[in-house]
Each structure stands twice: as structure tokens, then as C-alpha cells.
Motif scaffolding. Sequence first.
Motif, short mmCIF file in Angstrom:
data_model
loop_
_atom_site.label_atom_id
_atom_site.label_comp_id
_atom_site.label_asym_id
_atom_site.label_seq_id
_atom_site.Cartn_x
_atom_site.Cartn_y
_atom_site.Cartn_z
N ARG A 111 13.49 13.17 -18.78
CA ARG A 111 13.46 11.95 -19.78
C ARG A 111 14.11 10.53 -18.98
O ARG A 111 15.16 9.98 -19.76
CB ARG A 111 14.07 11.90 -21.29
N ILE A 112 13.86 10.53 -17.91
CA ILE A 112 14.47 9.28 -17.21
C ILE A 112 14.25 7.96 -17.75
O ILE A 112 12.76 7.62 -18.02
CB ILE A 112 14.39 9.53 -15.76
N GLN A 113 15.02 7.19 -18.09
CA GLN A 113 14.66 5.85 -18.46
C GLN A 113 14.60 4.42 -17.37
O GLN A 113 14.18 3.62 -17.33
CB GLN A 113 15.72 5.40 -19.52
N THR A 114 15.57 5.16 -16.44
CA THR A 114 15.85 4.16 -15.27
C THR A 114 15.62 4.84 -13.97
O THR A 114 16.58 5.74 -13.65
CB THR A 114 16.94 3.38 -15.36
N LEU A 115 14.68 4.42 -13.15
CA LEU A 115 14.95 5.17 -11.73
C LEU A 115 15.03 4.04 -10.84
O LEU A 115 14.49 3.15 -10.74
CB LEU A 115 13.42 5.55 -11.56
N ILE A 116 16.06 4.45 -10.00
CA ILE A 116 16.65 3.60 -8.95
C ILE A 116 16.08 3.91 -7.57
O ILE A 116 16.29 5.12 -7.25
CB ILE A 116 18.09 3.41 -8.74
N MET A 117 15.04 3.36 -7.14
CA MET A 117 14.25 3.71 -5.81
C MET A 117 14.92 2.70 -4.68
O MET A 117 14.60 1.78 -4.50
CB MET A 117 12.83 3.43 -6.03
N ASP A 118 15.86 3.54 -3.71
CA ASP A 118 16.33 2.88 -2.63
C ASP A 118 15.40 2.98 -1.69
O ASP A 118 15.16 4.17 -1.07
CB ASP A 118 17.59 3.52 -2.69
N LEU A 119 15.27 1.71 -1.09
CA LEU A 119 14.24 1.77 0.37
C LEU A 119 14.92 1.23 1.50
O LEU A 119 14.12 1.12 2.50
CB LEU A 119 12.93 1.00 0.02
N SER A 120 16.24 1.41 1.45
CA SER A 120 17.01 1.08 2.57
C SER A 120 16.93 1.61 3.90
O SER A 120 16.98 1.26 5.00
CB SER A 120 18.54 0.64 2.16
N GLY A 121 16.46 2.92 3.67
CA GLY A 121 16.06 3.93 4.82
C GLY A 121 14.71 3.81 5.35
O GLY A 121 14.40 4.52 6.33
N ILE A 122 13.90 2.81 4.82
CA ILE A 122 12.37 2.71 5.31
C ILE A 122 12.33 1.51 6.05
O ILE A 122 12.63 0.34 5.61
CB ILE A 122 11.52 2.61 4.05
N MET A 123 11.99 1.70 7.35
CA MET A 123 12.08 0.63 8.32
C MET A 123 10.76 -0.17 8.14
O MET A 123 10.70 -1.45 8.50
CB MET A 123 11.89 1.39 9.78
N GLU A 124 9.35 0.76 8.05
CA GLU A 124 8.08 -0.15 7.84
C GLU A 124 7.24 0.62 6.88
O GLU A 124 7.66 1.96 6.84
CB GLU A 124 7.55 -0.18 9.26
N ILE A 125 6.45 0.12 6.50
CA ILE A 125 5.32 0.77 5.38
C ILE A 125 3.89 0.11 5.58
O ILE A 125 4.07 -0.93 5.62
CB ILE A 125 6.15 0.63 4.08
N GLU A 126 3.22 0.93 5.57
CA GLU A 126 1.59 0.66 5.54
C GLU A 126 1.01 0.00 4.40
O GLU A 126 1.66 0.08 3.31
CB GLU A 126 0.78 1.79 5.88
N ALA A 127 0.48 -1.09 4.55
CA ALA A 127 -0.31 -1.84 3.31
C ALA A 127 -1.13 -0.81 2.27
O ALA A 127 -0.57 -1.13 1.03
CB ALA A 127 -1.51 -2.85 3.71
N GLU A 128 -1.64 0.19 2.57
CA GLU A 128 -2.13 1.02 1.80
C GLU A 128 -1.29 2.02 1.13
O GLU A 128 -1.33 2.41 -0.28
CB GLU A 128 -3.29 2.01 2.38
N VAL A 129 -0.20 2.18 1.71
CA VAL A 129 1.00 2.78 0.99
C VAL A 129 1.77 1.88 0.17
O VAL A 129 2.11 2.55 -0.81
CB VAL A 129 2.02 3.42 2.46
N ILE A 130 1.89 0.80 0.66
CA ILE A 130 2.46 -0.13 -0.81
C ILE A 130 1.78 -0.03 -1.80
O ILE A 130 2.31 -0.05 -2.95
CB ILE A 130 2.67 -1.71 0.09
N ASP A 131 0.35 -0.31 -1.70
CA ASP A 131 -0.46 -0.18 -2.96
C ASP A 131 -0.31 1.04 -3.85
O ASP A 131 -0.14 0.82 -4.84
CB ASP A 131 -1.84 -0.38 -2.36
#
Length: 273
Positions: free
Chosen positions: A197-217
Motif C-alpha cells: 500500500r505504497i503511497q509515495t515511490l521515490i525512484m532514484d536514477l542517480s546511478g543510471i548513466m544513459e537510457i534508451e528512448a524505448e526504455v524511457i517510454d
Amino acid sequence: MKGSLDTYKLLEFILENKADFENSLLNEASNVKEKIEEILTVGNIDLINNAHRLIQYIIEAKEQELQSFATQEGIAWATHAIPLTFKLEWVQAIRRTLWRFLQEYNKVNNKVITEEFFSVEKQVNNQVDRFLNVFFITYSQYKDSLIMAQKELVENLSVPIIPITPTICILPLIGAVDLYRTNILEEKVLIEIGKLRIQTLIMDLSGIMEIEAEVIDHLMKIIDGTSLMGCTTVITGLRAEVVRSMINVGIRLNEKAQTLGTLQQALNKYLLS
């Protein structure tokens, strides 16, 4: 063993000529010979003693013990990832060596095998083949179960959802994020939101150097899914490279989720406010 052979006397004959038997076995399996100590060290598998054990089961026609032994061996070899080529060479060497000693035994005892030879031949080869069959089936099944367990462990480690309050969780993503990982991410995030029953999910992307467009979508679709379940997603730690990729595909995170510069800012806002 069925036929004209006395099983007790045959086993006694092999035991009396143990050194010769083992030398013959090692000569028949030249590749395995060089790996015996390594296999013993890595997997605690004593090939020589196991060969004597297998031969006893074959000669005495102990099918249940033979199949149990094959199962035990299959699990051991799969657990320690020992190449199957060694096992196949070793068992075939056992087969050839056993046949040599059957011949020697009959010479010593002046026995002439005629009709009984075929029953003996069938008995020995069937038992060896049965051992190999059970061994390979067990090896394959156990190896598959190990792979699945390792895969599940990797999947869980790749999507570590960390509860910090009864309603707030952190999801730190590190390393490469491809479509396979985002599929795992989608499944686990939605399940955990419903379960915890999570109300707030903090998604930390500081460890991601790059990401493909389809993955972003795909990532945006996951955020949409969390919203439909009543959970607010907060994105932190976006790197400039990732932001440029998002701009290039026309994605604006502010329309999908809240964004903050660092994880620390998010913690200050949602835990200390």
C-alpha cells in the motif's frame, strides 16, 4: 548379476586387483585423469571411489541404489558446474574397464560364456545406460532450477524496493536499464505497491548513466501505472545525459511525476516535512 557369474567372487576379484583396475580406468579416461584432484577439490566428488560404488551396483543389479546414486551425482555435478564431457568419458571408461575385468575373471576361472554372455552383456550395458540416463535428467533438471533461482535473485537485486515508512518506499536503480529490466521493474513495482500500500515511490536514477528512448517510454508507462494505483512517483538524481535523451524524445517528466535533484532532497521533503 544374472548368468553364470558369481557376483561375490567377481567383486572380490576386482578388489584383489584394485590397483590394476584403477590404473586401467585412468588410462581409459585420459582427459578426466588430469582433472581428478580438481573435481575432488571443487565438488568433493571422489571419482575413483564412486567408480567402485557404481560397479558394485551394476554387478549386484541394485537398480534402486543405482538410480539414487545417479540422482545424487547429477545434483552434485550440476551444483558445481563440472563439465558433462568429463562425466560421460568417465562412465564410458568404467564400462570398458568393467568389461576387461569380466574377461580376465573368466580366464582365471576357466569359464566360457556362451548363451550367458548375452544376458551379462545386456545386464551391464543396461545398468550403465540407466545410470547415465538418470544422471543427465537429474543434472538438467537441477541445473535449470539453479538457473531459475539465480535469475530470481538477480531480478530481486536489480529492483530493490526499500520501505522507509509504512507508505513511502525508495527504488534506487543502478547500472544499465534495458527493456528486460523495465519489464521486471513494472511487474515488481505494481505488485509491491498493491501489497505494501505504497503511497509515495521515490525512484532514484542517480546511478543510471544513459537510457534508451524505448526504455524511457516504458518507464513512463510504469509511472502511469503507479498513478492509477494511487501512488505518487518522485524521480530524483537525473543525470544530464538522461535528461537530454528525454528531451530528444519529447518527454516531460513534470507531467508524469514529481522531480527533485537528489535523493536527499526527497527524503527531506517527505520524511522531515
